[in-house]
Design an enzyme around this catalytic site. Sequence first.
Site, short mmCIF file in Angstrom:
data_model
loop_
_atom_site.label_atom_id
_atom_site.label_comp_id
_atom_site.label_asym_id
_atom_site.label_seq_id
_atom_site.Cartn_x
_atom_site.Cartn_y
_atom_site.Cartn_z
N ASP A 281 0.86 -1.17 0.00
CA ASP A 281 0.00 0.00 0.00
C ASP A 281 0.91 1.24 0.00
OD1 ASP A 281 -2.26 1.57 0.24
OD2 ASP A 281 -2.74 0.95 2.28
N GLU B 246 2.62 5.19 -3.81
CA GLU B 246 2.58 6.23 -4.86
C GLU B 246 3.89 7.02 -4.94
OE1 GLU B 246 0.24 5.81 -2.47
OE2 GLU B 246 -1.10 4.68 -3.78
N ASP C 92 -9.06 3.84 -1.85
CA ASP C 92 -9.94 4.14 -0.71
C ASP C 92 -11.28 4.73 -1.12
OD1 ASP C 92 -7.81 3.15 0.64
OD2 ASP C 92 -7.11 5.07 1.42
#
Length: 984
Positions: free
Chosen positions: A562, A565, A639
């Site tokens: 996760d 980015e 999300d």
Amino acid sequence: MLASGPLSGKWTTYVCLLSTLSTLFAPAVSVKEHDFKKCDQSGFCKRNRAFADHAVGTSAWQSPYNVLPDSGAFKDGQFQATILKTINDKGETVRLPLTVSFHESGTARVTIDEEKRQKGEIELRHSSKARKERYNEAEQWVVVGGTSLDKEAKVAFEDKTQITVQYGPSSKFEAVIRFSPFTVDFKRDGQSQIKFNDKGFLNVEHWRQKIEPPPEPEKKEGEEAEGEKKEEEKKEESKGEDESTWWDEQFGGNTDSKPRGPESVGLDISFVGYEHVFGIPSHAGPLSLKQTRGGEGNYQEPYRLYNADVFEYILDSPMTLYGAIPLMQAHRKDSSVAVFWLNAAETWIDVTKAKDSKNPLALGSGSKLSTSTHWYSESGLLDVFVFLGPTPHDITEKYGELTGTTAMPQEFSIAYHQCRWNYNSDDDVKDVDAKMDKFKMPYDVIWLDIEYTDEKKYFTWDGHSFKDPISMGKQLESHGRKLVTIIDPHIKNTDNYPVVAELKAKDLAVKNKDGNIFEGWCWPGSSHWIDAFSPAAREWWASLFKYSSFKGTMENTWIWNDMNEPSVFNGPETTMPKDNLHYGNWEHRDVHNLNGMTFHNATHHAVKSRKPGELQRPFVLTRSFFAGSQRVGAMWTGDNQAAWDHLKASIPMVLSQGIAGFPFSGADVGGFFGNPEKDLLTRWYQAGAFYPFFRGHAHIDARRREPYLAGEPYSTIIAAALRLRYSLLPSWYTAFRQAYLDGTPIIKPMFYTHPSEEAGFAIDDQFFVGNTGLLAKPVTDQDREMVDIWIPDNEVYYDYFTYDIVPTSKGKLVRVDSPMNKIPLLMQGGHIFARRDRPRRSSALMKWDDYTLVVTIGRDGKFAEGDLYVDDGESYDFEKGQYIHRKFVLEAGKTISSTDAEGRDPKSIKEGEWFKKARNILVDKIIVVGAPSSWSGKKEVTVESDGTTWTASVEYSPAAKGRAAFAIIKKVGASIAADWKVVV
Ligand SMILES: *[C@@H]1O[C@H](CO)[C@@H](O)[C@H](O)[C@H]1NC(C)=O
């Protein structure tokens, strides 16, 4: 936490941390749009849009890019020349090397670089260590094939003004390269399809030396006015260019120092006669992309690709999300073409549509629209691949050849995953595991979010709540189940944590602009980030996953990446400063969109090498991705929220992933933030059962919502949706095999399966599953008890559950009942697909179960076909031929046969252990929906296999009240691996 984290004494850090914490603990609110840049807050975006406006607003606009006369040469499938960019009225130019490559695969590629300057000619403005070159390594991470040069490509015409090259299959493709100004017109069968620089938006911001303003002379009174005039003159000189963000740029209190100054690349790409464009995920919007230059129903902002942690993203928006695939496919009746913009820097894309009078296709019909796109990236090469189709499948196949296809997944990973932030302890996990069994809900994987760690230190366990992870893993294993633990790229900056100590000692972290280790904030507080661009860092990363290092993990532990980015809570736009430095001294600016993929890939390889000789296909989920990420795992859409419109938005998002070569995707079932009402949760499970990646997930503040908690009738309905997924796993797995082989999407939108049916091009709420002919339209509205399904062809359609013949007609909507307990799911006639109907607790327990084949007889009443792919579901032995791939055909309404789908000679396959055992798996039942009336009264059929003949019983049910006739052939008894024939 505040006191223990080294705050480096900086007030700014402290303030950022506070604001981060307040966001974290604030009640669920939508993402703050103003935390992310709009085009006019991104210097190069604003400049490129202004440049386009200037070109459009200037009559007889001349693009200042011209191929230098006599600089061009065509050789061995490649045209090379120099483009001169005129940079001022004095006629001064900058040299831009141009390469146009033609590949055997039929793709073409246009690359524009900037000539390297003499040493010392361009000095970096700051004392930065950043590399003084345009970033040219994206290819190294992304491209895996399809670039052998086409030696057959030939020059069809050439003079002082242009060159025409014919290439591709039977030389049907043509590139007309004009020199003054530089444009390329890509044609197929003599017709223009894609044009570069037709509008003159080509823009390569060349490197230049910053002219530092002379020191301000002391102002005397009355001189103010003159100073202003000088500003005016300066502006005049630079042709009105906005230089304000050339050398540094501010956003949200952060300053981006730009040691190399402005260096963006931009180009207009027109799709001639194409009304629809698809792709460029990830965005929360319709599959068919919208226009972005304002006007009713259009966006104001360009589509943005700049991977970011955009939690609770807003819907119907061109805003960037977590991952980026700069592939765009254009489609019109019977033709698909595409471009792939290979650039990993921040990228924006404007889309406009207009009637094109110059378009020969428009003549006559008059109503055809053409789509123009305008692409611009902050740095790097201008590097674009062109695909001329003509089918949507040609595009996904060639793109798959170029960037790789979906890795063959572990079979468990396409079953159901149960996740939440967080399962609190090993006892909690064991309890959920037991309850799923108690309520007869199949599932394969339970997930642990960040709380399992000791204070967010990855590769550790919280010793209080997870006292005995191995016993937890073993309980799961006893039913063939798996555990997934999260591992993120931020490494807690703290004492007594060997992982961070090694990261620092070995110098493997991302650096700041001064070349020192970068420090920022994420879940653990102060953190450093592994630089997965570095080979040494990837090697070190692999060492951390060894069972002996990551204690508490075992063979059934898999990984979730996760925040890659990367998410940096106190960074600009919640990510890393662009002037950070990566391996090779490339700026973060250059590689930002690649970052997530390199980390995901590092984890994939790490997991693969946990134990010598353990050749299990890794399962690693990622949030951030780029073109090529499909080679190493699955993604989810980040999300989202527990709201009906988020459920609805998930379908075009997942379809878009498939079109862009990364089909192993899904959205969080139930919605991450918030608490879904039971009807929403139930409908979400019914939709999720049709995502290629199927996982329920929930935020830490959300109430528990394991599916058995829903209560009746919901739990039973959800269990049915789960079982539907499990029974169809053989067909899903077969669809994954196809994706692995040639990049075919796993769920397919209408334009993909029916490229001639214009009315279906913009439909993005229904889809076909693999090659099964299953047409699903999940319910995504509250209280919707019937849905209208658009029918693309003249085939017969049966209701999946009742075998009713649905009264369809081509191009029309058909209304299908969809009470809460029903998923609108039709079977297109003409297919044969496989199921495993025996309910089990996990997919692993179904491994040796017999198959049911479903035959849906087509409109002609006689014909159907389909295939089934099977392997051990976990190892790489399939690469050595250890798989079964059958083709099933119903012919003349009489015989159903099974043959090797690839024409392999069974004797040529050296059977391993799995294969030998798989021979004992049988075809149990064959359900023939739409069975001919000539079958009525039949009690028996003959089965022939391996020279032996036996009989099986058949039960025929005549058509009744809208329901099709059907027959069930029972206990067929033929091996799934063998050739056989059933004769009615
Ligand atoms: C993935 O990792 C392997 C092994 O370290 C490396 O060879 C390869 O270049 C990496 N690719 C990407 C896309 O990160």
